[in-house]
Design an enzyme around this catalytic site. Sequence first.
Site, short mmCIF file in Angstrom:
data_model
loop_
_atom_site.label_atom_id
_atom_site.label_comp_id
_atom_site.label_asym_id
_atom_site.label_seq_id
_atom_site.Cartn_x
_atom_site.Cartn_y
_atom_site.Cartn_z
N GLU A 55 -4.17 2.22 16.61
CA GLU A 55 -5.09 2.64 15.55
C GLU A 55 -6.50 2.49 16.12
O GLU A 55 -6.91 1.38 16.46
CB GLU A 55 -4.92 1.77 14.30
CG GLU A 55 -5.69 2.33 13.11
CD GLU A 55 -6.12 1.29 12.10
OE1 GLU A 55 -6.37 1.65 10.95
OE2 GLU A 55 -6.22 0.10 12.47
N HIS A 96 -1.53 3.79 4.44
CA HIS A 96 -1.80 2.81 3.38
C HIS A 96 -3.29 2.54 3.19
O HIS A 96 -3.65 1.79 2.30
CB HIS A 96 -1.07 1.51 3.73
CG HIS A 96 -1.62 0.90 4.99
ND1 HIS A 96 -1.48 1.49 6.24
CD2 HIS A 96 -2.34 -0.22 5.20
CE1 HIS A 96 -2.08 0.75 7.15
NE2 HIS A 96 -2.62 -0.29 6.54
N ASP A 97 -4.14 3.13 4.04
CA ASP A 97 -5.59 2.93 3.91
C ASP A 97 -6.29 4.16 3.33
O ASP A 97 -7.51 4.13 3.12
CB ASP A 97 -6.22 2.67 5.28
CG ASP A 97 -5.77 1.36 5.89
OD1 ASP A 97 -5.45 0.43 5.14
OD2 ASP A 97 -5.75 1.28 7.15
N ASP A 148 10.88 -9.53 -8.23
CA ASP A 148 9.60 -10.26 -8.37
C ASP A 148 8.41 -9.30 -8.41
O ASP A 148 7.26 -9.73 -8.44
CB ASP A 148 9.43 -11.31 -7.26
CG ASP A 148 9.30 -10.68 -5.88
OD1 ASP A 148 9.43 -9.43 -5.76
OD2 ASP A 148 9.07 -11.43 -4.91
N ASP A 190 11.78 -3.04 -4.32
CA ASP A 190 11.90 -4.48 -4.60
C ASP A 190 13.34 -4.82 -4.93
O ASP A 190 13.89 -4.30 -5.91
CB ASP A 190 10.96 -4.82 -5.78
CG ASP A 190 11.15 -6.25 -6.26
OD1 ASP A 190 11.63 -7.08 -5.47
OD2 ASP A 190 10.81 -6.52 -7.44
N ASP A 230 4.16 -3.48 13.05
CA ASP A 230 2.70 -3.45 13.04
C ASP A 230 2.23 -4.66 13.85
O ASP A 230 2.72 -5.76 13.65
CB ASP A 230 2.20 -3.56 11.59
CG ASP A 230 0.98 -2.69 11.34
OD1 ASP A 230 -0.01 -2.87 12.08
OD2 ASP A 230 1.01 -1.87 10.42
N ASP A 234 -2.86 -2.34 15.22
CA ASP A 234 -3.97 -2.35 14.27
C ASP A 234 -5.32 -2.48 14.99
O ASP A 234 -5.47 -3.35 15.85
CB ASP A 234 -3.77 -3.57 13.35
CG ASP A 234 -4.61 -3.52 12.09
OD1 ASP A 234 -4.37 -2.65 11.25
OD2 ASP A 234 -5.52 -4.37 11.96
N ASP A 252 10.36 -5.52 -0.69
CA ASP A 252 10.84 -6.49 0.31
C ASP A 252 11.85 -5.83 1.26
O ASP A 252 12.21 -4.66 1.09
CB ASP A 252 11.44 -7.71 -0.39
CG ASP A 252 12.42 -7.31 -1.50
OD1 ASP A 252 13.12 -6.29 -1.32
OD2 ASP A 252 12.48 -8.01 -2.53
O1 TEU Z 1 -7.43 -0.67 9.25
C1 TEU Z 1 -8.62 -0.61 9.94
C2 TEU Z 1 -9.54 0.50 9.62
O2 TEU Z 1 -10.33 0.85 10.45
C3 TEU Z 1 -9.56 1.16 8.33
O3 TEU Z 1 -8.52 1.98 8.06
C4 TEU Z 1 -9.93 0.25 7.24
O4 TEU Z 1 -8.90 -0.52 6.71
C5 TEU Z 1 -10.46 1.02 6.09
O5 TEU Z 1 -11.05 2.16 6.52
C6 TEU Z 1 -11.43 0.18 5.39
O6 TEU Z 1 -12.28 1.02 4.73
C7 TEU Z 1 -6.49 -1.61 9.62
C8 TEU Z 1 -5.36 -1.64 8.62
O7 TEU Z 1 -4.70 -0.41 8.63
C9 TEU Z 1 -5.89 -2.04 7.29
O8 TEU Z 1 -4.92 -2.00 6.29
C10 TEU Z 1 -6.44 -3.43 7.43
O9 TEU Z 1 -7.07 -3.79 6.23
C11 TEU Z 1 -7.45 -3.54 8.56
O10 TEU Z 1 -7.02 -2.91 9.75
C12 TEU Z 1 -7.64 -4.98 8.92
O11 TEU Z 1 -6.47 -5.47 9.50
#
Ligand code: TEU
Length: 584
Positions: free
Chosen positions: A280, A353-354, A25, A21, A98, A206, A29
């Site tokens: 993805e 990140h998921d 804030d 950051d 992305d 995505d 960023d």
């Molecule tokens: O993720 C889609 C996805 O299939 C998963 O990783 C999902 O977010 C997770 O398993 C939910 O349990 C993508 C993105 O990486 C994610 O951050 C978004 O939230 C999602 O698509 C919607 O855009």
Amino acid sequence: MQRDWWKSAVVYQVYPRSFADSDGDGVGDLGGILERLDHLVALGIDVVWLSPVYRSPMDDNGYDISDYQDVDPLFGTLAQLDELIARAHAAGMKIVMDLVVNHTSDEHPWFVESRSSTDSPKRDWYWWRPPRPGHEPGAKGAEPTNWGSAFSGPAWTYDETTGDYYLHLFSPKQPDLNWENPEVRAEVHRMMSWWLDRGVDGFRMDVINLISKVTVEAAPGLPEGAIGGRDPRGAGVIDTSEYGDTHPHVVNGPRLHEFLQEMHREVFAHRGPGLLTVGETPGASVEDARLFTDPDRGELDMVFTFEHVDLDSGPGGKWDVVPYRLLDLKRTFGRWQEGLADVGWNSLYWGNHDQPRAVSRYGDDSPEHREASAKALATVLHLHRGTPYVYQGDELGMTNYPFRTIDDFEDLESVNRFRAATSRGDDPDEVLDALRYKGRDNARTPMQWDASPQAGFTTGTPWLAVNPNHTEINAAAQVDDPESVFNHHRRLIALRHDDPVVAHGRFTMVLPDHDQLYVFTRTLDDSTLLVVANLSSLPADASELPDAAAWLAAETVLESGRSDSPGWVLGPWEARVLRRTGGL
Ligand code: TEU
């Protein structure tokens, strides 16, 4: 530049909100990324994948986009993004954006227009359907189908303006675009070209295998999902005790390959090499992946499999947590290595990140084993055949966060899950335990730069708490320490650049039935690398490996977690990489 330059490249994922950051804030960023670019240069990565920085109401932290061609003020300006692209290029790195085009934000002008009337020229840009006949519109059960959303609740939301429902496989603020409509596709292609012309080097796409859904001929009577069942290939994110199993109707639809080939033709085919496309693809099999990534088909360079991140999900899906077993992991990865050996290409990742933090999930994050397990996991991943992806913080061995109550969570998926499960009577402690282990906020706590109070992430109050272990685990403590997790990653990345056997060699699994050791060879011409990693917290005996004596005398390329054990007994989380040349 070679067409397949990415075979010897390593990608680093930046989740901008949590990286650095610059304005105090509390939210990361573009200014912060610019200030920390040296960290990525020191690591030696080739490509930065930037999670979304577009204009967004931030319902799903930017995966809900309201303007594809601008930067959200929270993250900075388009001029800063241009500067980032230029500075990355000057440092020999590429920037991949992305691309979130399965859905938009409900605040995107396209959707605002679409929902305004049934005669809107953009009505057909989204999935609108009338209520189920014989039901009170808007009441529970009146949804057009029994499909569930990945973020709890139904996949349909009633819109009073026109009395129809719209489809959203994710949050109600993420309506699904209708890719059957050629105008939608043309508009997406135009937007992608605009970014490439601006200098970006490709896209991480995505949920790209969700863009083609069940055949339109089936409309308006879209098929119901099976209640209580779960397609084992799916990510298990939909609660099928309450909703139908949606996955089979919306994933890998009949026109998917056609749409991807059209995109390739319209956007990429006439451009030179040097770009990267990675899809993805939750629920894609290795056979699907082969089709997506066969260069002769002109679709994608590589895709992310979900099979290994599903190994700790039980029959009830993502939140029905079961212990993951190394043998399953080896079988899964082994199958993907084999399936894409001759045609296509793998993406390799432990986390993003998921997903929860790799070291807390596949390793051992106790103080005793954390560093060694982070190194062993990195060794195994980076030396597979495929392009490795490092998620920010994993190069430091960052761990899951010690969440106490539901109030510690920010992610809509976790918050909604808690509400849905506890309101129908599930034990709140059990629901929380699963969220602690698998919640997406684990990966989203701020990057740990140093030992100062907010880990050097912000001078303000961070949007999500920093992990208290930042006093121990942080970049400042690791960058100059040759034995650190960071420098282990740096060496692995350099090895991929320097040694063609890492990028191009054949993969062969060794000791496939060993339940502690992950062992494989990589061979190119007369050079063979042997990777032996003990992915367990107990010593392990590798003496049964073929040619054990000769390998014991071979050149050591890399090692970590070395114990005093003699010969082929490996200490907990010990990893060795050895090389022999000449016909073996
Ligand atoms: O993720 C889609 C996805 O299939 C998963 O990783 C999902 O977010 C997770 O398993 C939910 O349990 C993508 C993105 O990486 C994610 O951050 C978004 O939230 C999602 O698509 C919607 O855009």
